[in-house]
Design an enzyme around this catalytic site. Structure first.
Site, PDB file in Angstrom:
ATOM      1  CD  GLU A   1     -11.684   5.848   4.367  1.00 44.23           C
ATOM      2  OE1 GLU A   1     -11.232   4.888   5.014  1.00 44.23           O
ATOM      3  OE2 GLU A   1     -11.027   6.431   3.492  1.00 44.23           O
TER       4      GLU A   1
ATOM      5  CE  LYS B   1      -2.346   4.654   7.232  1.00 48.08           C
ATOM      6  NZ  LYS B   1      -3.574   5.242   7.752  1.00 48.08           N
TER       7      LYS B   1
ATOM      8  NE  ARG C   1      -2.604   0.937   3.495  1.00 50.92           N
ATOM      9  CZ  ARG C   1      -3.311   0.663   4.591  1.00 50.92           C
ATOM     10  NH1 ARG C   1      -4.570   0.252   4.480  1.00 50.92           N
ATOM     11  NH2 ARG C   1      -2.775   0.779   5.786  1.00 50.92           N
TER      12      ARG C   1
HETATM   13  N1  PLP Z   1      -9.218   4.305   6.520  1.00 48.44           N
HETATM   14  C1  PLP Z   1      -8.398   5.289   6.886  1.00 48.44           C
HETATM   15  C2  PLP Z   1      -8.677   6.655   6.405  1.00 48.44           C
HETATM   16  C3  PLP Z   1      -7.295   4.997   7.706  1.00 48.44           C
HETATM   17  O1  PLP Z   1      -6.469   5.964   8.094  1.00 48.44           O
HETATM   18  C4  PLP Z   1      -7.083   3.678   8.144  1.00 48.44           C
HETATM   19  C5  PLP Z   1      -5.933   3.346   8.972  1.00 48.44           C
HETATM   20  O2  PLP Z   1      -4.922   2.936   8.522  1.00 48.44           O
HETATM   21  C6  PLP Z   1      -7.979   2.695   7.726  1.00 48.44           C
HETATM   22  C7  PLP Z   1      -9.034   3.037   6.922  1.00 48.44           C
HETATM   23  C8  PLP Z   1      -7.791   1.281   8.158  1.00 48.44           C
HETATM   24  O3  PLP Z   1      -6.776   0.684   7.422  1.00 48.44           O
HETATM   25  P1  PLP Z   1      -5.953  -0.537   8.036  1.00 48.44           P
HETATM   26  O4  PLP Z   1      -6.948  -1.569   8.394  1.00 48.44           O
HETATM   27  O5  PLP Z   1      -5.071  -0.957   6.924  1.00 48.44           O
HETATM   28  O6  PLP Z   1      -5.234  -0.011   9.201  1.00 48.44           O
HETATM   29  C1  COI Z   2      -4.133   3.280  11.528  1.00 47.60           C
HETATM   30  O1  COI Z   2      -5.116   2.660  11.883  1.00 47.60           O
HETATM   31  O2  COI Z   2      -3.009   2.776  11.464  1.00 47.60           O
HETATM   32  C2  COI Z   2      -4.216   4.662  11.103  1.00 47.60           C
HETATM   33  O3  COI Z   2      -3.351   5.124  10.446  1.00 47.60           O
HETATM   34  C3  COI Z   2      -5.363   5.460  11.527  1.00 47.60           C
HETATM   35  C4  COI Z   2      -4.954   6.688  12.248  1.00 47.60           C
HETATM   36  C5  COI Z   2      -6.180   7.501  12.365  1.00 47.60           C
HETATM   37  C6  COI Z   2      -4.322   6.425  13.564  1.00 47.60           C
END
Ligand code: PLP
Ligand code: COI
Length: 341
Positions: free
Chosen positions: A220, A184, A82
């Site tokens: 989201e 991200k 990612r």
């Molecule tokens: N959506 C956003 C905007 C996020 O910042 C995060 C955190 O990383 C997620 C979703 C969840 O992603 P993940 O499950 O890969 O941590």
């Molecule tokens: C994560 O879940 O790793 C994120 O980056 C979300 C953040 C809002 C702490």
């Protein structure tokens, strides 16, 4: 190795300085060897690309202590891939995916004393990130970059851990159609700061963002994807080009289908469907699975039957199964649990 003397059970989701961080620099078209360093300070030119045009992206994953005393992390290869996508969209150099995983291992091993013990409820949050470091004043990508990984022990992202939260529908957008919502990029989070401060001021834990083009589909929150459970036990999660492809959400789709034998739907979810769901939750590395009890849409309350006291039965089972896999109590699919030491 002796653990640090911390009150592991009462950590919030905050930063504390740990012993080591990983740093690699990109210059003249290549990455250097990278190293663990002890200095948490970054010193940069005043005109560095990250300061002027916000050229930065990041990742988030966690390390856990398993019941048998190993330290593991969860699907770091997906964070590496990612981050590659983020870098490509932001005209930044990709940090090679195998080196990303190796760097995660190095920094976690070096900070093993900071990895919370099994059963404490805390974890070691790992934050890889990349910034543009050389001076740019015309609007263009930088030539030099720094890739870093910091780690910090954390507790639950939302106060109260697994207790249902109330969120509101946001009037602000966090990502544009065809923009950067699917990567991200630090800039997405800058976009969400006013909305989250305003939400908190009004007593809401988070914002539900709707699709920026039509405001009719669920996207989201500022830091997690949504999951919904229908009254007949189907797992439903929004599909959109402008939300982050959550690794937790992708894993939960497998957990729901293969472990809990639930039908799984990954599709656009109309906001008008929300009142029909039986359970709702947020999922992400930081959020794990946080149940949502209520969504407020401009004064109109949508209350899920699961209520404000407990998480719903399906959300609970999904959370227990996922964290069970992450902590090594339940056998996960091949490659999910990555042993570090
Ligand atoms: N959506 C956003 C905007 C996020 O910042 C995060 C955190 O990383 C997620 C979703 C969840 O992603 P993940 O499950 O890969 O941590
Ligand atoms: C994560 O879940 O790793 C994120 O980056 C979300 C953040 C809002 C702490």
């Amino acid at each position: 190795m002796e653990k640090k003397n911390l009150d592991w059970g009462n950590l919030g989701f905050g930063y504390m300085t740990t012993d080591y961080r990983y740093v690699a620099n990109y210059k003249d078209g290549k990455w250097d060897d990278g190293a663990l360093v002890t200095d948490p300070t970054v010193t940069l030119n005043e005109c560095a690309g990250v300061f002027q045009y916000s050229q930065s992206c990041f990742e988030g994953l966690k390390a856990y202590t398993t019941e048998d005393g190993h330290i593991v992390c969860f699907r770091p290869d997906l964070n590496a891939s990612r981050m590659k996508d983020s870098c490509e969209r932001l005209e930044m150099p990709v940090f090679p995916e195998d080196r990303f995983v190796d760097a995660v291992e190095q920094v976690v091993k070096a900070n093993a004393a900071w990895v919370p013990p099994f059963g404490s409820g805390a974890t070691l949050y790992i934050r890889p990130y990349m910034i543009a470091t050389n001076a740019v004043i015309g609007v263009k990508p930088a030539d030099e970059y720094q890739f870093r990984i910091l780690v910090t022990p954390v507790g639950p992202y939302f106060k109260g851990g697994a207790k249902p939260i109330t969120i509101r529908v946001s009037d602000f957008d966090r990502a544009a159609p065809h923009g950067t919502g699917h990567i991200k990029a630090g800039l997405n989070y800058a976009m969400s700061l006013h909305a989250i401060v305003d939400a908190h001021a009004q007593g809401y834990a988070e914002n539900m963002y709707l699709d920026p083009a039509t405001r009719t589909y669920v996207e989201e929150t500022g830091g997690a994807n949504f999951i919904f459970i229908t009254k007949d036990g189907t797992f439903v999660t929004p599909k959109s080009d402008s939300i982050l492809p959550s690794i937790t959400r992708r894993s939960l789709m497998v957990v729901a289908e293969k472990y809990l034998h639930m039908p799984v739907e990954h599709r656009p979810v109309k906001f008008s469907e929300v009142p029909d769901f039986a359970e709702c939750g947020l999922c992400g590395t930081a959020a794990v699975i946080s149940p949502i009890g209520k969504v407020v849409d401009h004064g109109k309350e949508i209350c899920f039957p699961s209520g404000m006291e407990e998480m719903g039965p399906y959300t609970k089972k999904l959370r227990e199964t996922l964290t069970g896999i992450q902590m090594g109590e339940i056998e996960g699919p091949e490659g999910w649990v990555h042993k570090i030491m």
